[in-house]
Design an enzyme around this catalytic site. Structure first.
Site, short mmCIF file in Angstrom:
data_model
loop_
_atom_site.label_atom_id
_atom_site.label_comp_id
_atom_site.label_asym_id
_atom_site.label_seq_id
_atom_site.Cartn_x
_atom_site.Cartn_y
_atom_site.Cartn_z
CD GLU A 129 35.89 -27.45 23.26
OE1 GLU A 129 35.74 -26.89 22.16
OE2 GLU A 129 35.41 -27.01 24.32
CB SER A 186 31.07 -17.30 25.06
OG SER A 186 31.52 -18.47 24.42
CG ASN A 187 35.17 -18.49 22.30
OD1 ASN A 187 35.16 -18.47 21.08
ND2 ASN A 187 34.76 -19.55 22.98
NE ARG A 193 32.88 -18.23 16.46
CZ ARG A 193 32.56 -18.75 17.64
NH1 ARG A 193 31.59 -19.64 17.73
NH2 ARG A 193 33.22 -18.41 18.72
CE1 TYR A 232 22.12 -16.92 19.12
CE2 TYR A 232 22.66 -19.04 18.11
CZ TYR A 232 22.92 -18.05 19.04
OH TYR A 232 23.98 -18.17 19.89
CG ASN A 237 34.53 -23.46 18.08
OD1 ASN A 237 34.73 -24.44 17.36
ND2 ASN A 237 34.47 -23.56 19.39
CE1 TYR A 243 32.32 -29.05 18.40
CE2 TYR A 243 32.57 -27.13 16.99
CZ TYR A 243 32.57 -27.70 18.25
OH TYR A 243 32.80 -26.92 19.35
CD GLU A 246 26.28 -25.26 22.61
OE1 GLU A 246 26.84 -26.35 22.36
OE2 GLU A 246 26.87 -24.16 22.54
CE LYS A 247 29.00 -21.99 19.26
NZ LYS A 247 29.54 -23.19 19.95
#
Ligand SMILES: *[C@@H]1O[C@H](CO)[C@@H](O)[C@H](O)[C@H]1NC(C)=O
Ligand SMILES: *[C@@H]1O[C@H](CO)[C@@H](O)[C@H](O)[C@H]1NC(C)=O
Ligand SMILES: *[C@@H]1O[C@H](CO)[C@@H](O)[C@H](O)[C@H]1NC(C)=O
Ligand SMILES: *[C@@H]1O[C@H](CO)[C@@H](O)[C@H](O)[C@H]1NC(C)=O
Length: 354
Positions: A129, A186-187, A193, A232, A237, A243, A246-247
């Site tokens: 993270e 997902s959150n 962002r 895409y 986040n 950082y 995989e995005k």
């Protein structure tokens, strides 16, 4: 103590220098063969590479995010077989290294491995993270021997890299596209962002997937759904050096152009060719980005240019859940087998939050 170590290191270097000098002289002046290590080979210890050693034991103290994967994956997927990977805590006193997932540590540290800690044992701080989502748990600043992270300056640095191809690949075909811009989220995390998205969606339609907004996506549909989009949103986040997750790997690996929000473009270009992605900071605002994406939608030639890098570099799909942590764990396995030196980590958070 420090001076002794230093002297030891100096002595060691001196021995190496002398040995190299002697070996060198063997080649250049073979008649000057008066270097004792070479003269008495029978007195030298056995070659270390001939000593058959047992594989080091790597103990997985917590299953990250409780995602259980098959412990043979390192071997079957990455061909990494250099350690004995186990989650069996009965092997603690014999484990060469213990992998400790930061998020699972209790605030009072009560679920850390027990004392005494074997003197040969190394603890690896495992965290993927960003600092923003890394809770500070006081008392662990000076406990570890190695760090495992996405950060390039971690001891064990984990990331899927693009592979260089010597023979250009001329066969890549852009997959069929039915959607313009997609985002899987997902959150609700990520003020930056979310703000950018809320601005962007005023100017261009974004297909949303994930449990927060939009259709929930099955893991099996992750790649095919992504491949169906021209662009895409690879929006991290939080924004921190290195950082880059995989995005961005997802779209690169399926043939979709990533639009990134994260550290500066230069940081991305440490890992990914500059013409493979679009950075939100390439544009003064979300409106100009939206206009650019719509222009590219009509300009096939310009869109295709975002795939030129594919001729020379190959992406690789990352594993999705439940195998999402395979790569870092297997990387640690390989690392402990090849880095058997003493090490301590100090001021963990100072380094991490810097
Ligand atoms: C784990 O993978 C190995 C090798 O592919 C396989 O033989 C084994 O059955 C798997 N174990 C489980 C619990 O799925
Ligand atoms: C864990 O290791 C101990 C000691 O080697 C062994 O007796 C036990 O069966 C192992 N447990 C599991 C679940 O493999
Ligand atoms: C979800 O949708 C709402 C309403 O459209 C929007 O305000 C919010 O920013 C969205 N959340 C995310 C994470 O995109
Ligand atoms: C690991 O780090 C701890 C804490 O700094 C230290 O006490 C221990 O000696 C180190 N062990 C090894 C094998 O590096």
């Amino acid at each position: 103590m420090a001076i002794m170590i230093l002297n030891g290191a100096l002595l060691y270097r001196l021995v190496i220098v002398v040995t190299i000098a002697c070996l060198g002289s063997l080649f250049w002046f073979s008649y000057l063969n008066n270097c004792s290590p070479v003269q008495h080979p029978q007195q030298r210890p056995a070659r270390p590479d001939l000593v058959k050693e047992e594989k080091p034991i790597l103990l997985l103290w917590f299953w990250p995010e409780n995602l259980l994967f098959n412990l043979s994956d390192c071997q079957t997927i990455f061909n990494i077989d250099s350690c004995f990977l186990t989650d069996n805590r009965s092997l603690y006193s014999n484990a060469d290294a213990v992998l400790i997932y930061h998020k699972s540590i209790n605030r009072d540290l009560s679920n850390l491995p027990p004392s005494p800690r074997p003197p040969f044992q190394k603890w690896i701080w495992f965290n993927l993270e960003s600092p923003y989502h890394t809770a500070k748990k006081p008392g662990i600043e000076n406990l570890f021997n190695h760090t495992l992270s996405y950060r390039q300056d971690a001891d064990i640095f984990t990331r899927l890299h693009l592979t260089v191809r010597k023979t250009p690949d001329e066969n890549f075909e852009i997959p069929k596209k039915e959607k313009l811009v997609c985002w899987f989220v997902s959150n609700k995390n990520g003020r930056e962002r979310n703000a950018y998205y809320n601005e962007l969606k005023k100017h261009i339609y974004v297909h949303m997937y994930g449990k927060v907004n939009g259709t929930r996506l099955e893991h099996k549909d992750y790649y095919s759904t992504m491949a169906n989009c021209k662009f895409y949103l690879s929006f991290e986040n939080s924004v921190y050096k290195d950082y880059i997750t995989e995005k961005i790997n997802g779209p690169l690996s399926v043939g979709t152009v990533p639009v990134v929000l994260g550290p500066p473009r230069k940081n991305y270009e440490n890992f990914i060719p500059g013409d493979a992605f679009i950075h939100v900071q390439d544009f003064p605002d979300a409106k100009s980005l939206a206009e650019y994406l719509m222009r590219l939608d009509l300009d096939e030639v310009a869109y295709r240019r975002y795939f030129n890098w594919r001729r020379h570099f190959s992406p690789q799909r990352h594993l999705v859940q439940p195998q999402a942590f395979d790569l870092p764990i297997c990387t640690a396995c390989e690392y402990i087998a090849t880095h058997k030196y003493y090490k301590e980590i100090h001021d963990l958070y100072k380094w991490y939050n810097n």
